[in-house]
Design an enzyme around this catalytic site. Structure first.
Site, PDB file in Angstrom:
ATOM      1  N   HIS A  76      28.411 -39.004  -8.815  1.00 34.95           N
ATOM      2  CA  HIS A  76      27.746 -39.841  -9.832  1.00 34.95           C
ATOM      3  C   HIS A  76      27.665 -39.131 -11.175  1.00 34.95           C
ATOM      4  CE1 HIS A  76      26.884 -42.736  -6.753  1.00 34.95           C
ATOM      5  NE2 HIS A  76      26.322 -41.794  -6.009  1.00 34.95           N
ATOM      6  N   LYS A 125       8.142 -12.047 -15.540  1.00 34.30           N
ATOM      7  CA  LYS A 125       7.759 -12.167 -14.128  1.00 34.30           C
ATOM      8  C   LYS A 125       6.594 -13.131 -13.967  1.00 34.30           C
ATOM      9  CE  LYS A 125       8.053 -10.907  -9.840  1.00 34.30           C
ATOM     10  NZ  LYS A 125       9.186 -11.591  -9.211  1.00 34.30           N
ATOM     11  N   LYS A 131      18.884 -18.694  -9.365  1.00 33.55           N
ATOM     12  CA  LYS A 131      19.081 -17.233  -9.284  1.00 33.55           C
ATOM     13  C   LYS A 131      20.281 -16.828 -10.122  1.00 33.55           C
ATOM     14  CE  LYS A 131      16.163 -15.849  -8.149  1.00 33.55           C
ATOM     15  NZ  LYS A 131      15.037 -16.608  -7.795  1.00 33.55           N
ATOM     16  N   TRP A 170      -3.010  -2.422  -1.586  1.00 35.63           N
ATOM     17  CA  TRP A 170      -2.607  -3.732  -2.079  1.00 35.63           C
ATOM     18  C   TRP A 170      -3.206  -4.714  -1.083  1.00 35.63           C
ATOM     19  CZ3 TRP A 170       0.456  -8.015  -0.907  1.00 35.63           C
ATOM     20  CH2 TRP A 170       0.806  -8.806  -1.997  1.00 35.63           C
ATOM     21  N   CYS A 186       0.829  -1.199   0.000  1.00 39.48           N
ATOM     22  CA  CYS A 186       0.000   0.000   0.000  1.00 39.48           C
ATOM     23  C   CYS A 186       0.867   1.253   0.000  1.00 39.48           C
ATOM     24  CB  CYS A 186      -0.864   0.036   1.246  1.00 39.48           C
ATOM     25  SG  CYS A 186      -1.801  -1.447   1.488  1.00 39.48           S
ATOM     26  N   ASN A 196      -1.269   1.359   6.197  1.00 40.04           N
ATOM     27  CA  ASN A 196      -0.427   0.363   5.533  1.00 40.04           C
ATOM     28  C   ASN A 196       0.075  -0.566   6.648  1.00 40.04           C
ATOM     29  OD1 ASN A 196       1.517  -0.991   4.121  1.00 40.04           O
ATOM     30  ND2 ASN A 196       2.771   0.805   3.647  1.00 40.04           N
ATOM     31  N   GLY A 197      -0.006  -1.878   6.458  1.00 42.95           N
ATOM     32  CA  GLY A 197       0.425  -2.816   7.500  1.00 42.95           C
ATOM     33  C   GLY A 197      -0.730  -3.740   7.865  1.00 42.95           C
ATOM     34  N   GLU A 207      19.638 -17.138 -13.900  1.00 40.43           N
ATOM     35  CA  GLU A 207      18.638 -16.168 -14.369  1.00 40.43           C
ATOM     36  C   GLU A 207      19.246 -14.790 -14.598  1.00 40.43           C
ATOM     37  OE1 GLU A 207      14.226 -16.691 -12.501  1.00 40.43           O
ATOM     38  OE2 GLU A 207      15.812 -16.484 -11.024  1.00 40.43           O
ATOM     39  N   ARG A 232       4.778   0.575  -6.566  1.00 39.67           N
ATOM     40  CA  ARG A 232       4.705  -0.348  -5.428  1.00 39.67           C
ATOM     41  C   ARG A 232       3.653  -1.428  -5.644  1.00 39.67           C
ATOM     42  NH1 ARG A 232       6.569   2.351  -0.584  1.00 39.67           N
ATOM     43  NH2 ARG A 232       5.044   1.327   0.706  1.00 39.67           N
ATOM     44  N   GLU A 263      17.842 -23.327  -5.725  1.00 37.50           N
ATOM     45  CA  GLU A 263      17.425 -21.929  -5.843  1.00 37.50           C
ATOM     46  C   GLU A 263      18.635 -21.019  -6.101  1.00 37.50           C
ATOM     47  OE1 GLU A 263      14.840 -20.480  -6.437  1.00 37.50           O
ATOM     48  OE2 GLU A 263      15.047 -18.413  -5.770  1.00 37.50           O
TER      49      GLU A 263
END
Ligand code: G6P
Length: 600
Positions: free
Chosen positions: A496, A595, A477, A72, A2, A96-97, A480, A27, A473
């Site tokens: 192996h 995305k 990253k 948001w 938000c 916000n929160g 990418e 945002r 991961e």
């Protein structure tokens, strides 16, 4: 997340509020609204959708004090009723929160006659401020804040009074000439002033056209320093970070804090979820879980497999969404899909396939109102805030956060973990955001390793058990965003096949945190060193042995063994980021990647 703006000054407020809100669009949001005090009343205008949609509906508004918000959604769907500002009498509030005890406040305020029209936690705050209001807004806000638990940045108006306050959510005050401003972030008001005061936690500000007055929550005055901002708008949107990815990596402590907010009660050893209607007997009856996802979400799900198996004693199959539809095996009695966007075509197709075979479904997603939330039986939100960098970072951390919570919750109901174990885990989990901050504040060694090996053409990431998904991961990253060929391997599998590729030119990142397989990982590291490859170990800060075997060590704070993958993740993210930066790659928009992938 938000966005908040506020204005009190010599000019008409509405145009400034709209203009400032537009500068917070980056945002992410799903509805917008403003409230302006006009002579006697507070006028509120809000709409679902974009700020331009709101703008089209606005009449000519007069009034020189007001607040604005881009929402948001976290509590309640993204629609006009749930959009901010929320009002109570002549008071309007934007927030916000997350107000963790809003349900209790709502019940209490309803009993005293307040009527609730939205599903938001913020509306309880508006009524609470009204409840305490006698003759000035700042006293009412201070009293209300004493009753709320959770995180907040708020702006409230009543008549010509404008008040702001914060705890755990950002808020800045802009100092102008005969006018003053509030905003969630500097870019919103940079056009109007470069003089910025950062509001700190548990501080309250009264904003008038001629001055801003700061107080603590006992109303003792506070002196604040004015900062002169020298960034341009583009840099300011990234809050001074060079890339959104780096900003989002640094937002992880807060993202994880939001993921846990209101869901953990470590004193009682309880976990609760809004949005999941799985009953205790359904959870006890689960014979097998299928976790389905793509990309980074798949790696989170892979860690989830270990968590459910260890903490809840239930077997998990982890499935790549694009493969699942064509598999001939039947899914488990509970299917969990993980998708930060909620729109990934392969994941949605797999979900539909799973539903057609009659199993229960649960989604872990970051985006309220996304397609997955409309099709699945149960939804748990990660609450990471919008993520702009293509490479997922904070949404991954929050997905892990939800998976830990779910696995523990299932484990307790299925009688697999004791109340003491639960309490210990929850206490340790609550410390993770601060531990992540420690890693973020101490990244020199990561930078050094990144610089030394940024021209390598191949990398390996290795780990065993819980660290294996983090090795995957880390490799994902790195490839990418830096375009370096990288592979994540279960450390025991190196011999192996891939060991044939290990030379002095293939750096290896070994996740070697303490735990069941530590000694075996050390053996694997020795095998690698015997082939002269440079090894970076990610290890516990108390491990005094590891540096004998490797070229460099990045230490992570000590936590429960099972939680250490969360901390190791931050190291592999930063390493990938700094390598990509050293190679001058377009980090936020890597070539060929998107995305949200809405094609199968
Ligand atoms: C794309 C993104 C990845 C993401 C994957 C799954 O490939 O570039 O970062 O992990 O989609 O996205 P989802 O929204 O389903 O988590």
């Amino acid at each position: 997340m938000c966005g908040i703006v506020g204005y009190n000054g010599k000019n008409q407020a509405a145009a400034i509020l709209i203009d400032s809100l537009k500068r917070l669009e980056y945002r992410g949001y799903d509805s917008a609204g403003i409230a302006v005090f006009d002579t006697n009343v507070v006028e509120v205008y809000k709409e679902k959708g974009r700020i331009v949609d709101l703008e089209k509906t606005l009449p000519s508004i007069s009034g020189t004090v007001g607040i604005g918000h881009t929402r948001w959604a976290t509590h309640g769907r993204p629609n006009k009723v749930n959009a901010h500002p929320h009002t109570s009498g002549n008071i309007a509030v934007v927030h916000n929160g997350i107000i963790e005890n809003y349900q209790q406040l709502k019940e209490k305020l309803s009993r005293t006659g307040y009527e609730f029209v939205s599903d938001t936690d913020t509306e309880a705050l508006a009524h609470l401020i009204n409840h305490y209001y006698k003759d000035n807004l700042i006293d009412a806000v201070i009293s209300a804040l004493k009753d709320i638990r959770g995180s907040y940045a708020i702006a409230a108006i009543c008549g010509s009074e404008l008040v702001a306050a914060r705890k755990d959510s950002p808020l800045v005050i802009g100092i102008g000439e005969g006018e003053n401003f509030i905003a969630s972030d500097i870019p919103a008001i940079l056009k109007y002033t470069r003089k910025i005061i950062f509001l700190d936690d548990l501080e309250v500000a009264s904003i008038t056209p001629d001055g801003v007055f700061f107080f603590d929550t006992c109303k003792s005055p506070i002196e604040k320093k004015i900062n002169l901002i020298e960034w341009n708008i583009e840099a300011a949107e990234k809050s001074g970070y060079e890339h959104f990815m780096l900003k989002e990596i640094h937002e992880q402590p807060r993202a994880l804090h939001e993921t846990f907010a209101g869901r953990i009660s470590e004193l009682e050893g309880n976990i609760s979820f809004e949005g999941s209607n799985l009953t205790e007997s359904q959870i006890k009856d689960i014979s097998r879980i299928s976790i389905i996802a793509c990309g980074t979400s798949y790696n989170a799900g892979f860690l989830g497999k270990y968590l459910f198996e260890q903490l809840a004693g239930v077997h998990v199959d982890i499935e790549i969404a694009s493969e699942f539809r064509y598999a001939h095996s039947s899914p488990g009695s509970l299917v969990i899909v993980i998708t930060q966007s909620g729109e990934t075509a392969d994941t949605l197709a797999a979900l539909r396939e799973a539903k057609s075979s009659g199993c229960r479904t649960l989604a872990i997603t970051n985006v309220m109102g996304s397609t997955v939330t409309r099709e699945v039986d149960n939804v748990i939100y990660t609450r990471s805030g919008p993520e702009i960098g293509v490479a997922a970072t904070k949404t991954f951390i929050s997905q892990l956060g939800v998976l830990y919570l779910l696995a523990l919750y299932f484990g307790k109901i299925r009688g697999k973990i004791s109340s003491d174990q639960m309490k210990r885990m929850l206490v340790a989990m609550k410390m993770l955001p601060a531990q992540i901050t420690r890693i973020l504040n101490n990244k020199e060694k990561i930078l050094k390793f990144a610089d030394t090996f940024s021209s390598s053409s191949d990398f390996f990431f290795i780990g065993r058990t819980l660290n294996y998904p983090i090795a995957l991961e880390g490799a994902l990253k790195l490839k990418e965003i830096s375009y370096i060929h990288a592979e994540g391997y279960a450390a025991g599998e190196l011999k192996h096949g891939p060991l044939a590729l290990i030379t002095k030119n293939t750096p290896v990142v070994a996740i070697a945190t303490k735990g069941l397989t530590y000694d075996k990982v050390v053996n694997n590291i020795k095998e690698i060193k015997a082939r002269d490859a440079p090894v970076l170990a990610i290890a516990d800060e108390k491990d005094s042995e590891i540096e004998k075997y490797v070229d460099a060590v990045i230490r992570i704070p000590t936590t429960e063994d099972i939680l250490s993958p969360v901390l190791s993740t931050v190291v592999v993210q930063l390493l990938s980021y700094y390598i990509a930066k050293a190679r001058n790659c377009p980090i936020d928009q890597p070539r060929n990647l998107a995305k949200s992938v809405t094609v199968e």
